[in-house]
Scaffold this active site. Structure first.
Site, PDB file in Angstrom:
ATOM      1  N   LEU A  13       0.826  -1.212   0.000  1.00 21.09           N
ATOM      2  CA  LEU A  13       0.000   0.000   0.000  1.00 21.09           C
ATOM      3  C   LEU A  13       0.857   1.257   0.000  1.00 21.09           C
ATOM      4  O   LEU A  13       0.517   2.244  -0.675  1.00 21.09           O
ATOM      5  CB  LEU A  13      -0.951   0.003   1.209  1.00 21.09           C
ATOM      6  N   ASP A  49      13.012   1.063  12.526  1.00 24.45           N
ATOM      7  CA  ASP A  49      12.135   0.023  13.072  1.00 24.45           C
ATOM      8  C   ASP A  49      11.102   0.711  13.958  1.00 24.45           C
ATOM      9  O   ASP A  49      11.468   1.481  14.855  1.00 24.45           O
ATOM     10  CB  ASP A  49      13.006  -0.954  13.884  1.00 24.45           C
ATOM     11  N   ASN A 110      -9.898  -5.742   8.494  1.00 17.86           N
ATOM     12  CA  ASN A 110     -11.130  -6.535   8.690  1.00 17.86           C
ATOM     13  C   ASN A 110     -10.899  -7.653   9.706  1.00 17.86           C
ATOM     14  O   ASN A 110     -11.865  -8.173  10.267  1.00 17.86           O
ATOM     15  CB  ASN A 110     -11.616  -7.083   7.347  1.00 17.86           C
ATOM     16  N   HIS A 111      -9.631  -8.002   9.984  1.00 20.05           N
ATOM     17  CA  HIS A 111      -9.362  -9.078  10.941  1.00 20.05           C
ATOM     18  C   HIS A 111      -9.574  -8.634  12.392  1.00 20.05           C
ATOM     19  O   HIS A 111      -9.518  -9.452  13.298  1.00 20.05           O
ATOM     20  CB  HIS A 111      -7.976  -9.670  10.699  1.00 20.05           C
ATOM     21  N   TYR A 134      -2.765 -10.943  15.065  1.00 20.32           N
ATOM     22  CA  TYR A 134      -2.735  -9.805  14.155  1.00 20.32           C
ATOM     23  C   TYR A 134      -4.018  -8.964  14.308  1.00 20.32           C
ATOM     24  O   TYR A 134      -3.954  -7.733  14.451  1.00 20.32           O
ATOM     25  CB  TYR A 134      -2.578 -10.320  12.721  1.00 20.32           C
TER      26      TYR A 134
HETATM   27  P1  NAI Z   1       3.047  -4.819   3.516  1.00 21.45           P
HETATM   28  O1  NAI Z   1       3.471  -5.959   4.371  1.00 21.45           O
HETATM   29  O2  NAI Z   1       3.269  -4.905   2.047  1.00 21.45           O
HETATM   30  O3  NAI Z   1       3.691  -3.464   4.046  1.00 21.45           O
HETATM   31  C1  NAI Z   1       3.992  -3.225   5.400  1.00 21.45           C
HETATM   32  C2  NAI Z   1       5.310  -2.499   5.467  1.00 21.45           C
HETATM   33  O4  NAI Z   1       5.623  -2.278   6.841  1.00 21.45           O
HETATM   34  C3  NAI Z   1       6.476  -3.296   4.842  1.00 21.45           C
HETATM   35  O5  NAI Z   1       7.132  -2.519   3.869  1.00 21.45           O
HETATM   36  C4  NAI Z   1       7.389  -3.602   6.026  1.00 21.45           C
HETATM   37  O6  NAI Z   1       8.782  -3.549   5.691  1.00 21.45           O
HETATM   38  C5  NAI Z   1       7.020  -2.505   7.012  1.00 21.45           C
HETATM   39  N1  NAI Z   1       7.262  -2.937   8.403  1.00 21.45           N
HETATM   40  C6  NAI Z   1       6.889  -4.106   8.988  1.00 21.45           C
HETATM   41  N2  NAI Z   1       7.352  -4.163  10.243  1.00 21.45           N
HETATM   42  C7  NAI Z   1       8.017  -3.006  10.465  1.00 21.45           C
HETATM   43  C8  NAI Z   1       8.728  -2.480  11.578  1.00 21.45           C
HETATM   44  N3  NAI Z   1       8.842  -3.154  12.731  1.00 21.45           N
HETATM   45  N4  NAI Z   1       9.290  -1.257  11.447  1.00 21.45           N
HETATM   46  C9  NAI Z   1       9.193  -0.556  10.285  1.00 21.45           C
HETATM   47  N5  NAI Z   1       8.546  -1.002   9.201  1.00 21.45           N
HETATM   48  C10 NAI Z   1       7.953  -2.215   9.289  1.00 21.45           C
HETATM   49  O7  NAI Z   1       1.468  -4.617   3.808  1.00 21.45           O
HETATM   50  P2  NAI Z   1       0.410  -3.755   3.001  1.00 21.45           P
HETATM   51  O8  NAI Z   1      -0.446  -4.655   2.208  1.00 21.45           O
HETATM   52  O9  NAI Z   1       1.095  -2.621   2.335  1.00 21.45           O
HETATM   53  O10 NAI Z   1      -0.489  -3.190   4.197  1.00 21.45           O
HETATM   54  C11 NAI Z   1      -0.212  -1.931   4.787  1.00 21.45           C
HETATM   55  C12 NAI Z   1      -0.994  -1.823   6.089  1.00 21.45           C
HETATM   56  O11 NAI Z   1      -2.374  -2.013   5.820  1.00 21.45           O
HETATM   57  C13 NAI Z   1      -0.595  -2.868   7.134  1.00 21.45           C
HETATM   58  O12 NAI Z   1      -0.618  -2.266   8.413  1.00 21.45           O
HETATM   59  C14 NAI Z   1      -1.686  -3.913   7.035  1.00 21.45           C
HETATM   60  O13 NAI Z   1      -1.885  -4.557   8.270  1.00 21.45           O
HETATM   61  C15 NAI Z   1      -2.891  -3.056   6.633  1.00 21.45           C
HETATM   62  N6  NAI Z   1      -3.857  -3.827   5.885  1.00 21.45           N
HETATM   63  C16 NAI Z   1      -3.600  -4.178   4.570  1.00 21.45           C
HETATM   64  C17 NAI Z   1      -4.546  -4.909   3.865  1.00 21.45           C
HETATM   65  C18 NAI Z   1      -4.345  -5.258   2.438  1.00 21.45           C
HETATM   66  O14 NAI Z   1      -5.224  -5.963   1.887  1.00 21.45           O
HETATM   67  N7  NAI Z   1      -3.278  -4.822   1.760  1.00 21.45           N
HETATM   68  C19 NAI Z   1      -5.804  -5.358   4.495  1.00 21.45           C
HETATM   69  C20 NAI Z   1      -5.952  -4.921   5.864  1.00 21.45           C
HETATM   70  C21 NAI Z   1      -5.016  -4.178   6.523  1.00 21.45           C
HETATM   71  C1  15L Z   2      -5.167  -8.135   5.899  1.00 23.19           C
HETATM   72  O1  15L Z   2      -5.298  -7.561   6.964  1.00 23.19           O
HETATM   73  C2  15L Z   2      -3.833  -8.384   5.303  1.00 23.19           C
HETATM   74  O2  15L Z   2      -2.950  -7.317   5.541  1.00 23.19           O
HETATM   75  C3  15L Z   2      -3.875  -8.692   3.817  1.00 23.19           C
HETATM   76  O3  15L Z   2      -2.626  -9.283   3.453  1.00 23.19           O
HETATM   77  C4  15L Z   2      -5.029  -9.617   3.463  1.00 23.19           C
HETATM   78  O4  15L Z   2      -4.840 -10.865   4.061  1.00 23.19           O
HETATM   79  C5  15L Z   2      -6.331  -8.996   3.952  1.00 23.19           C
HETATM   80  O5  15L Z   2      -6.274  -8.689   5.330  1.00 23.19           O
HETATM   81  C6  15L Z   2      -7.560  -9.872   3.708  1.00 23.19           C
HETATM   82  O6  15L Z   2      -8.294 -10.136   4.657  1.00 23.19           O
HETATM   83  O7  15L Z   2      -7.777 -10.266   2.549  1.00 23.19           O
END
Ligand code: NAI
Ligand code: 15L
Length: 264
Positions: A13, A49, A110-111, A134
């Site tokens: 994202l 971090d 959504n989790h 999570y």
């Molecule tokens: P992603 O895993 O691709 O990106 C998360 C980023 O956070 C990664 O670049 C990672 O290096 C960084 N990160 C992880 N732990 C870290 C730490 N301790 N310190 C600094 N950076 C850290 O996930 P995505 O898909 O981009 O999601 C972004 C956010 O949206 C997350 O918080 C995720 O839980 C939430 N989310 C995403 C969904 C989706 O469908 N993409 C659905 C629901 C929630």
């Molecule tokens: C999330 O929270 C995750 O970040 C993503 O990787 C998907 O698993 C998404 O939910 C989902 O429920 O499809």
């Protein structure tokens, strides 16, 4: 807004959305613990971090708003979730308080409510029913946002994101899909409204079916325009239909509800 911080800027994202919201601030600070390889030359980059409080203090200093995508984005052992999603979120809000950063978007999930059944439609008023560590961490993030709003007036929009990827990956995601463009439209509204407060918003596009009712946040003026329907034929051809009692069909959180507690 003068300076907007995007955490998790190296992730899915962070990478997609920063290309779509360049008009929201004069300048951007991009943060992640992973390397960010495709930043605009004008962007500031911070590698840190989220579990490191001093580093997070420096990361937030001088920012007017935050889009907090950083953190562990799937189920994981406790130490990983604790560092990124508990300590990391606490550190972020402490830094907001210290540096007077007033508006945060928290990428919830959504989790946080994954154990509601798919035959229920829920709104922002339901009791959380997380489907793993999570999901629990996302409830915690929403609650920290609420606490810092009530005590210090820091505003947070918690978006319980559905499934936000280039395409819905499976049948369940035909209901939970959120397009990158619709998410960017939501961020526009969140930073545009004069008073935000601390709303919880379900993040899904205008799909044919929904588990979620956003009518309590209609005042935000967010109208998703995309739909997973354009991918239905592809998903039906590519993915086997799950059994009617499979977690992916029964629970909103799908397969996450069937996972164990992951060990270190
Ligand atoms: P992603 O895993 O691709 O990106 C998360 C980023 O956070 C990664 O670049 C990672 O290096 C960084 N990160 C992880 N732990 C870290 C730490 N301790 N310190 C600094 N950076 C850290 O996930 P995505 O898909 O981009 O999601 C972004 C956010 O949206 C997350 O918080 C995720 O839980 C939430 N989310 C995403 C969904 C989706 O469908 N993409 C659905 C629901 C929630
Ligand atoms: C999330 O929270 C995750 O970040 C993503 O990787 C998907 O698993 C998404 O939910 C989902 O429920 O499809």
């Amino acid at each position: 807004m003068k300076r907007l911080l995007i955490t998790g800027a190296a992730g899915n994202l962070g990478t997609q959305i920063r290309k779509r919201i360049g008009h929201l601030a004069d300048s951007f600070r991009l943060a992640d613990f992973a390397e960010i390889t495709d930043a605009d030359p004008a962007d500031e980059i911070v590698q840190c971090d989220l579990g490191d409080k001093d580093a997070v203090m420096d990361m937030v200093a001088g920012c007017d708003g935050i889009v907090h995508f950083g953190g562990q984005s799937t189920e994981a052992p406790w130490s990983v979730i604790r560092n990124a999603n508990f300590d990391g979120v606490y550190n972020l809000y402490e830094a907001c308080r210290e540096h007077d950063c007033r508006r945060v978007v928290f990428a919830s999930s959504n989790h946080a409510t994954g154990f509601y059944r798919q035959d229920q439609v829920i709104d922002d008023s339901v009791y959380p029913r997380p489907d793993g560590l999570y999901g629990v961490s996302k409830v915690f993030g929403e609650m920290i946002g609420s606490l810092y709003h009530e005590k210090f007036g820091i505003e947070t929009a918690s978006i319980r994101i559905g499934t936000c990827f280039p395409k819905p990956p499976n049948h369940r995601a035909l209901t939970t899909y959120l397009s990158f463009d619709d998410l960017a439209r939501l961020l526009e509204r969140i930073f545009d409204v004069p008073r935000l407060g601390c709303p919880v918003i379900y993040g899904a596009s205008a799909n044919a079916r929904s588990f979620w009712d956003n009518s309590n946040v209609s005042w935000l003026g967010w109208n998703p325009q995309d739909s997973a329907e354009e991918f239905r034929d592809e998903i039906e051809a590519k993915c086997e239909k799950p059994a009617i009692d499979a977690p992916d069909v029964v629970y909103q959180g799908g397969a996450f509800t069937a996972m164990g507690i992951l060990q270190e």
